[in-house]
Scaffold this motif. Structure first.
Motif, PDB file in Angstrom:
ATOM      1  N   ASP A   1      23.987  -0.240  48.209  1.00 21.11           N
ATOM      2  CA  ASP A   1      24.035  -1.266  49.250  1.00 21.11           C
ATOM      3  C   ASP A   1      25.492  -1.497  49.636  1.00 21.11           C
ATOM      4  O   ASP A   1      26.298  -1.946  48.818  1.00 21.11           O
TER       5      ASP A   1
ATOM      6  N   ARG B   1      26.700  -3.647  51.708  1.00 24.19           N
ATOM      7  CA  ARG B   1      27.030  -5.008  52.138  1.00 24.19           C
ATOM      8  C   ARG B   1      27.961  -5.692  51.146  1.00 24.19           C
ATOM      9  O   ARG B   1      27.787  -5.575  49.925  1.00 24.19           O
TER      10      ARG B   1
ATOM     11  N   ALA C   1      26.880  -7.442  47.498  1.00 21.83           N
ATOM     12  CA  ALA C   1      25.635  -6.869  46.976  1.00 21.83           C
ATOM     13  C   ALA C   1      25.505  -7.096  45.468  1.00 21.83           C
ATOM     14  O   ALA C   1      24.412  -7.388  44.965  1.00 21.83           O
TER      15      ALA C   1
END
Length: 559
Positions: free
Chosen positions: A121, A123, A126
């Protein structure tokens, strides 16, 4: 005339006879409840860069506190895993059978990204979101957190061998849970375990005697030896330490080989543990066991240390989760139980106990999420956060896991005799708490690791004091504690390591609360933990403490 026994038995019982069985003055079941109803947790989630995950955390919190999920936790511990060494025909199978509730818990945890998913991930936050998820889903039970933690931690270690990471990382970061042994590359998702400790060494892994012999195929070895404490033996792959010709090295050991045959992984027995009963912990034996080298020969500790850093964070997280869970249970009981003419929750001394526990819980949760934020930013290349994470994780692992047993004991006592019976669930939490100060290095190991970091990596001390400096001038008691910590740092040897690390932890927690918590919380923490205005047990906060504000924040509107 007095009736005979026969006459009495034949006559209808008086309506008042059943009154002895009426249940009064007992708390109703806590479930269903919202395990994410925790201001410190949600504020930390946003602060550490994962506010985007809040809706998911709230949804998971409701599921964790549901009657169904709470029952899963209870059943997974009541019906413990069973070892099957052979099938009915006498073939060696070395499999462990779990109650269906274990699989329900695991399936949810993996699907919610609590295993290896954050590594896939991109982002920001995360890894923070995963930690926050663990803080709420852990309200169910703790045992299944072991394989999810090891799977999460295996990914950065495996990256030391890019060719293996290319094959296994997509499967370790999957959100699909599929139990059962099959060829790893034929499954939609994998779990990973670790095999480090041996009976002669424990944490001193450099004394390991398991040997690794090279085969004719590059990077492929065969292992021979016996591991002393390998949890979750039904994982698909394991990272194992063994002595290769070039020294202690790290290896990947699959349970099932690429051709579909079983690798030699003889489970000698399951450990009969104090707690963590839902999780199988085993002693596997290797004999011509096929393994793939991870990282260079002789660099096994360096290769696997990243795995240890990750699992140490999860120990901190699990301790903070136990604190929060038992605090909520204690507060719920106190709101519904009366004694001496008043609800327990309304009685000053009980409020003092609960408020003191609330301070400890918020400090643990806040530090846990700060460590998760450091881990997330370190993964993204922040050198300062990497140095802070290096020392602060060891400090947090030492202190928060040490506080866990005393905390859960006090929370249990809030329920009185009701808390001492298994039906309450509190004994299970109490038995769980000591594990977290032992797993991934006992208190001494972590305290010495802090000294090692200070001696070998000076930037770690700089990072710690830079963090503390962010609260400079906000509280005189904290400023005094930080100045004393600097003085102590220069002259501490092994004998004083625990004392030093305890002061580091308290200063770090206080600095976070001074910066982020409401004034009543930060003021009470600094007064009690730093200024000595505190006894030797929970519930000894001074008479001037704003108990109402602390309790309203920790246990808002619970009826």
């Amino acid at each position: 005339m007095v009736s005979t026994p026969a006459q009495s038995a034949s006559q209808p019982q008086d309506a008042t006879h059943d009154s002895t069985h009426d249940v009064t003055n007992q708390a109703p079941p806590l479930a269903p409840y919202d395990a994410s109803d925790d201001r410190a947790l949600l504020e930390g989630l946003r602060r550490e860069g994962a506010g985007w995950a809040e809706d998911g955390i709230r949804r998971l919190g409701l599921r964790a506190g549901s009657e169904e999920a709470q029952e899963w936790g209870e059943l997974a511990n009541r019906h413990e895993p069973e070892l099957r060494t052979h099938d009915r025909y006498g073939h060696r199978i070395d499999e462990v059978e779990f109650h269906p509730s274990w699989h329900h818990l695991m399936r949810t945890a993996v699907a919610e990204g609590l295993a290896g998913a954050p590594w896939a991930d991109d982002r920001t936050g995360a890894h923070v979101a995963r930690t926050a998820g663990g803080l709420v889903w852990g309200h169910t039970e703790a045992g299944h957190g072991c394989p999810t933690s090891m799977t999460y931690a295996a990914v950065p270690a495996l990256r030391a061998q890019p060719d293996l990471a290319k094959i296994y990382e997509p499967l370790l970061t999957s959100r699909v849970y599929e139990p059962g042994l099959r060829v790893p590359t034929e499954k939609p998702g994998l779990l990973a375990g670790m095999g480090m400790t041996e009976k002669q060494g424990g944490s001193d892994v450099r004394t390991n005697t398991t040997t690794a012999t090279p085969t004719g195929e590059p990077g492929v070895y065969t292992l021979r030896g016996h591991k002393w404490f390998t949890s979750a033996p039904m994982c698909d792959v394991f990272l194992v330490l063994a002595q290769a010709p070039g020294g202690l090295s790290c290896f990947l050991v699959p349970r099932i080989l690429p051709d579909g045959s079983r690798n030699t992984f003889r489970v000698q027995r399951l450990k009969d543990k104090l707690g963590n009963r839902s999780n199988a912990s085993s002693e596997p034996e290797f004999d011509r066991t096929v393994a793939w080298l991870v990282g260079p020969e002789g660099r096994g500790v360096k290769t696997i240390i990243e795995m240890v850093n990750c699992t140490r964070l999860d120990c901190v997280m699990s301790s903070a989760t136990l604190m929060r869970k038992t605090l909520v249970e204690a507060g719920h009981h106190a709101r519904h139980r009366s004694a001496f003419g008043a609800r327990l929750f309304d009685q000053p001394l009980m409020r003092n106990v609960l408020a003191d526990l609330a301070l400890e819980s918020e400090a643990a949760t806040t530090l846990t999420l700060r460590l998760a934020g450091a881990a997330d930013r370190a993964v993204r290349g922040d050198a300062g956060e990497r140095a802070f994470r290096r020392i602060a994780t060891a400090v947090g692992k030492y202190w928060i896991t040490k506080r866990g047993p005393a905390f859960t004991a006090e929370a249990l006592e809030c329920l009185g005799g009701n808390g001492y019976v298994e039906d309450s669930g509190m004994p299970r939490h109490y038995r769980e708490a000591p594990l977290l100060s032992i797993w991934e290095g006992s208190g001494n190991v972590n305290a010495l690791d802090v000294l090692r970091a200070l001696g070998r990596e000076p930037d770690t001390a700089e990072a710690l004091f830079a963090e503390l400096a962010l609260a400079r001038g906000a509280d005189a008691r904290l400023d005094t504690a930080v100045a004393g910590l600097r003085d102590q740092l220069a002259g501490t040897d092994q004998t004083g390591a625990r004392r030093l690390v305890e002061r580091m932890a308290l200063a770090l927690q206080a600095s976070l609360l001074v910066r982020y918590a409401p004034h009543p919380v930060a003021d009470a923490f600094c007064a009690s933990r730093l200024a000595g205005d505190w006894g030797h047990a929970f519930g000894t906060l001074s008479s001037g403490t704003d108990l109402d504000a602390i309790l309203e924040r920790a246990l808002p509107g619970r009826n």
